[in-house]
Motif scaffolding. Structure first.
Motif, PDB file in Angstrom:
ATOM      1  N   GLN A 183      25.709  70.732  49.954  1.00 36.75           N
ATOM      2  CA  GLN A 183      26.765  69.723  49.854  1.00 36.75           C
ATOM      3  C   GLN A 183      26.173  68.314  49.952  1.00 36.75           C
ATOM      4  N   LEU A 184      25.221  68.123  50.857  1.00 36.49           N
ATOM      5  CA  LEU A 184      24.587  66.820  50.984  1.00 36.49           C
ATOM      6  C   LEU A 184      23.769  66.489  49.736  1.00 36.49           C
ATOM      7  N   GLY A 185      23.138  67.510  49.148  1.00 36.53           N
ATOM      8  CA  GLY A 185      22.405  67.293  47.906  1.00 36.53           C
ATOM      9  C   GLY A 185      23.316  66.856  46.776  1.00 36.53           C
ATOM     10  N   LEU A 186      24.507  67.455  46.704  1.00 40.49           N
ATOM     11  CA  LEU A 186      25.474  67.049  45.686  1.00 40.49           C
ATOM     12  C   LEU A 186      25.863  65.588  45.873  1.00 40.49           C
ATOM     13  N   LEU A 187      26.165  65.197  47.111  1.00 43.39           N
ATOM     14  CA  LEU A 187      26.563  63.812  47.372  1.00 43.39           C
ATOM     15  C   LEU A 187      25.446  62.843  46.995  1.00 43.39           C
ATOM     16  N   ALA A 188      24.215  63.209  47.335  1.00 37.03           N
ATOM     17  CA  ALA A 188      23.091  62.357  46.955  1.00 37.03           C
ATOM     18  C   ALA A 188      22.972  62.261  45.445  1.00 37.03           C
ATOM     19  N   GLY A 189      23.176  63.382  44.750  1.00 38.78           N
ATOM     20  CA  GLY A 189      23.105  63.384  43.293  1.00 38.78           C
ATOM     21  C   GLY A 189      24.177  62.528  42.645  1.00 38.78           C
ATOM     22  N   LEU A 190      25.259  62.274  43.382  1.00 37.56           N
ATOM     23  CA  LEU A 190      26.333  61.407  42.883  1.00 37.56           C
ATOM     24  C   LEU A 190      26.096  59.947  43.250  1.00 37.56           C
ATOM     25  N   GLY A 191      24.990  59.689  43.942  1.00 37.63           N
ATOM     26  CA  GLY A 191      24.676  58.315  44.324  1.00 37.63           C
ATOM     27  C   GLY A 191      25.363  57.860  45.588  1.00 37.63           C
ATOM     28  N   ILE A 192      25.957  58.796  46.334  1.00 39.98           N
ATOM     29  CA  ILE A 192      26.669  58.453  47.574  1.00 39.98           C
ATOM     30  C   ILE A 192      25.675  58.478  48.724  1.00 39.98           C
ATOM     31  N   GLU A 193      25.686  57.429  49.563  1.00 41.55           N
ATOM     32  CA  GLU A 193      24.707  57.344  50.642  1.00 41.55           C
ATOM     33  C   GLU A 193      25.274  57.597  52.026  1.00 41.55           C
ATOM     34  N   GLU A 194      26.604  57.543  52.183  1.00 42.66           N
ATOM     35  CA  GLU A 194      27.201  57.844  53.485  1.00 42.66           C
ATOM     36  C   GLU A 194      28.577  58.470  53.278  1.00 42.66           C
ATOM     37  N   VAL A 195      29.012  59.214  54.284  1.00 46.30           N
ATOM     38  CA  VAL A 195      30.274  59.947  54.188  1.00 46.30           C
ATOM     39  C   VAL A 195      31.064  59.793  55.479  1.00 46.30           C
ATOM     40  N   THR A 196      32.371  60.039  55.378  1.00 50.64           N
ATOM     41  CA  THR A 196      33.253  60.026  56.539  1.00 50.64           C
ATOM     42  C   THR A 196      33.387  61.450  57.065  1.00 50.64           C
ATOM     43  N   VAL A 197      33.025  61.647  58.319  1.00 50.21           N
ATOM     44  CA  VAL A 197      33.048  62.977  58.927  1.00 50.21           C
ATOM     45  C   VAL A 197      33.866  62.932  60.208  1.00 50.21           C
ATOM     46  N   TYR A 198      34.296  64.110  60.653  1.00 54.19           N
ATOM     47  CA  TYR A 198      34.963  64.196  61.942  1.00 54.19           C
ATOM     48  C   TYR A 198      33.953  63.987  63.062  1.00 54.19           C
ATOM     49  N   GLN A 199      34.370  63.289  64.093  1.00 56.91           N
ATOM     50  CA  GLN A 199      33.519  63.136  65.263  1.00 56.91           C
ATOM     51  C   GLN A 199      33.310  64.497  65.922  1.00 56.91           C
ATOM     52  N   ALA A 200      32.115  64.718  66.428  1.00 56.05           N
ATOM     53  CA  ALA A 200      31.841  65.959  67.152  1.00 56.05           C
ATOM     54  C   ALA A 200      32.631  65.969  68.461  1.00 56.05           C
ATOM     55  N   LEU A 201      33.228  67.090  68.784  1.00 53.09           N
ATOM     56  CA  LEU A 201      33.989  67.217  70.020  1.00 53.09           C
ATOM     57  C   LEU A 201      33.054  67.397  71.211  1.00 53.09           C
ATOM     58  N   THR A 202      33.476  66.867  72.347  1.00 54.74           N
ATOM     59  CA  THR A 202      32.756  67.059  73.602  1.00 54.74           C
ATOM     60  C   THR A 202      33.523  68.055  74.458  1.00 54.74           C
ATOM     61  N   VAL A 203      32.842  69.103  74.893  1.00 51.13           N
ATOM     62  CA  VAL A 203      33.472  70.198  75.619  1.00 51.13           C
ATOM     63  C   VAL A 203      32.909  70.274  77.032  1.00 51.13           C
ATOM     64  N   LEU A 204      33.784  70.376  78.007  1.00 42.72           N
ATOM     65  CA  LEU A 204      33.387  70.653  79.384  1.00 42.72           C
ATOM     66  C   LEU A 204      33.356  72.154  79.575  1.00 42.72           C
ATOM     67  N   LEU A 205      32.215  72.698  79.958  1.00 45.86           N
ATOM     68  CA  LEU A 205      32.052  74.135  80.162  1.00 45.86           C
ATOM     69  C   LEU A 205      31.859  74.415  81.642  1.00 45.86           C
ATOM     70  N   VAL A 206      32.767  75.210  82.198  1.00 48.53           N
ATOM     71  CA  VAL A 206      32.755  75.511  83.630  1.00 48.53           C
ATOM     72  C   VAL A 206      32.651  77.016  83.829  1.00 48.53           C
ATOM     73  N   THR A 207      31.620  77.457  84.534  1.00 51.00           N
ATOM     74  CA  THR A 207      31.485  78.858  84.933  1.00 51.00           C
ATOM     75  C   THR A 207      31.944  78.990  86.371  1.00 51.00           C
ATOM     76  N   THR A 208      32.760  80.001  86.656  1.00 58.33           N
ATOM     77  CA  THR A 208      33.303  80.164  87.999  1.00 58.33           C
ATOM     78  C   THR A 208      32.825  81.473  88.621  1.00 58.33           C
ATOM     79  N   GLY A 209      32.822  81.512  89.959  1.00 56.33           N
ATOM     80  CA  GLY A 209      32.560  82.765  90.658  1.00 56.33           C
ATOM     81  C   GLY A 209      31.621  82.633  91.838  1.00 56.33           C
ATOM     82  N   ASP A 210      32.065  83.101  93.005  1.00 53.12           N
ATOM     83  CA  ASP A 210      31.204  83.116  94.185  1.00 53.12           C
ATOM     84  C   ASP A 210      30.006  84.022  94.007  1.00 53.12           C
ATOM     85  N   GLU A 211      30.097  84.961  93.083  1.00 51.22           N
ATOM     86  CA  GLU A 211      29.030  85.949  92.912  1.00 51.22           C
ATOM     87  C   GLU A 211      27.948  85.501  91.936  1.00 51.22           C
TER      88      GLU A 211
END
Length: 420
Positions: A183-211
């Protein structure tokens, strides 16, 4: 929590039986609804192509130019006019060669121009004869006065016409497309140098357990190492998420609440592992139930107990604590929803394969088994049904899906397989 078997955690309460179980499809739809607001217009960014690998395209891209932008040769050969080529072929005078990138002179009647792959087709030419079909089957030395015999050739032969791949003004890529190398190769072949993308999400990961203790620490009796944190963080990072990992949360509700609350304003999504079932020490359930989240049982094995909702306004998903259960939950619910909403990660490849041996499944549940797809197109089960079998998971390259309503599959029966 890693040590609690789903068989015991699923017992009791209104969600314990299959009669009240939520379908896989309904729960995935609920996860989609929960995360859809994160696709707001303001949550996009412009990136150079070199930085956009693995992201999801946020807007349609229209081709500003045609591909190819001019008619060019598909082969090294001779550019000719098909009108000069009778059925028996013809002897033609060799014109000036046409290298790639050059602007050629118009082709004169009765001549053939040596042309390189990708070079512009001269005006007056409408076909290319590969050099290996010529007599002699090589290009003459530059500047020599020579002729070449060529076979009859139809108009359009070995000519890449303007826009034969993509015409200017057409949609090149749709919003939500995963941006891989092609897909990036296609965009480059069209002369496009930048694209609008969704921001990457930030996830809080919590593991629980006394054990649970972290790898590298002493392992007292009755304790287990935290496999879920590494397992799920790796899966999330592979899916393009930014992961914030906390220390292991104990089974004290006030500690978990304070821990999550301190991180919630900085993240887009909260994911916990463990503490979502019906046991006496289900700390995630104790903290969140009735305060923005609900806990239910999905008709799926493994991974039946699930939590969903919000905490302090931040989307929340609670996965079971057994390692295989939490990874299957991610693959069944979070990963495909991220792909559908944001274009990243790409969907898991889905294939049909034949079982290498018999499989038994609870008819009222969608069962997901670990497996290995073999070179002969069959898929072999890895390990049993239990959701703690990490070694079997590590030896698998696929998830085998057995839908609700199917209890027994024989050797050779066809199943849907998701490649890992």
């Amino acid at each position: 929590m890693d040590t609690r078997q789903e068989g015991t955690r699923n017992g009791g309460g209104r969600h314990s039986g299959t009669h009240h179980a939520t379908s896989v499809e309904a729960h995935r739809a609920a996860v989609t609804e929960l995360l859809a607001p994160l696709r707001a217009a303001g949550r996009t960014e412009q990136l150079a192509l070199r930085d956009a690998l693995g992201r999801g395209l946020a807007e349609d891209v229209t081709a500003p130019v045609s591909l190819p932008p001019f008619a060019n040769s598909q082969m090294d050969g001779f550019a000719v006019s098909s009108m000069d080529m009778p059925d028996g072929g013809a002897e033609l005078r060799v014109a000036a060669p046409v290298p790639a990138g050059a602007m050629p002179a118009p082709l004169q009647p009765g001549t053939a121009a040596p042309i390189m792959t990708g070079a512009l087709i001269p005006a007056g030419a409408d076909a290319v004869v590969p050099v290996e079909k010529a007599v002699p089957d090589r290009f003459p030395a530059p500047g020599t006065d020579s002729t070449v015999w060529l076979p009859a050739t139809a108009a359009g032969t070995f000519v890449r016409s303007v826009g034969s791949d993509l015409e200017a003004g057409e949609r090149a890529l749709a919003a939500g497309t995963f941006l891989g190398p092609a897909q990036l190769g296609l965009l480059a072949g069209l002369g496009i140098e930048e694209v609008t993308v969704y921001q990457a999400l930030t996830v809080l990961l919590v593991t629980t357990g006394d054990e649970v203790v972290e790898p590298g620490q002493p392992l007292p009796a009755g304790k287990i190492y935290n496999s879920n944190g590494t397992l799920l963080e790796s899966a999330m990072r592979q899916a393009g998420l930014h992961v914030v990992r906390t220390r292991i949360a104990t089974d004290r509700p006030e500690e978990l609440q304070a821990l999550v609350r301190s991180h919630a304003p900085l993240v887009d999504l909260i994911v916990t592992t463990g503490g979502v079932s019906m046991g006496a020490y289900e700390v995630v359930r104790q903290v969140l139930e009735g305060h923005g989240a609900e806990f239910l049982h999905v008709a799926m094995q493994p991974g039946g107990p699930q939590g969903i909702g919000t905490f302090d306004g931040v989307p929340f998903l609670g996965f079971p604590g057994n390692p295989v259960s939490c990874l299957v939950s991610f693959e069944m619910f979070l990963r495909p929803v991220l792909s559908g909403l944001f274009g990243s990660p790409p969907p898991r490849p889905r294939v049909r394969a034949r079982l290498a041996h018999e499989l038994v499944s609870p008819a009222a549940k969608h069962q997901v088994r670990r497996g290995s797809l073999q070179p002969d197109g069959t898929v072999r089960l890895e390990g049993g049904e239990s959701s703690h079998l990490m070694h079997a998971l590590a030896g698998s390259n696929a998830l085998i899906h057995v839908p609700v309503g199917v209890s027994v599959l024989a050797e050779g029966d066809e199943v849907e397989v998701w490649m890992l």
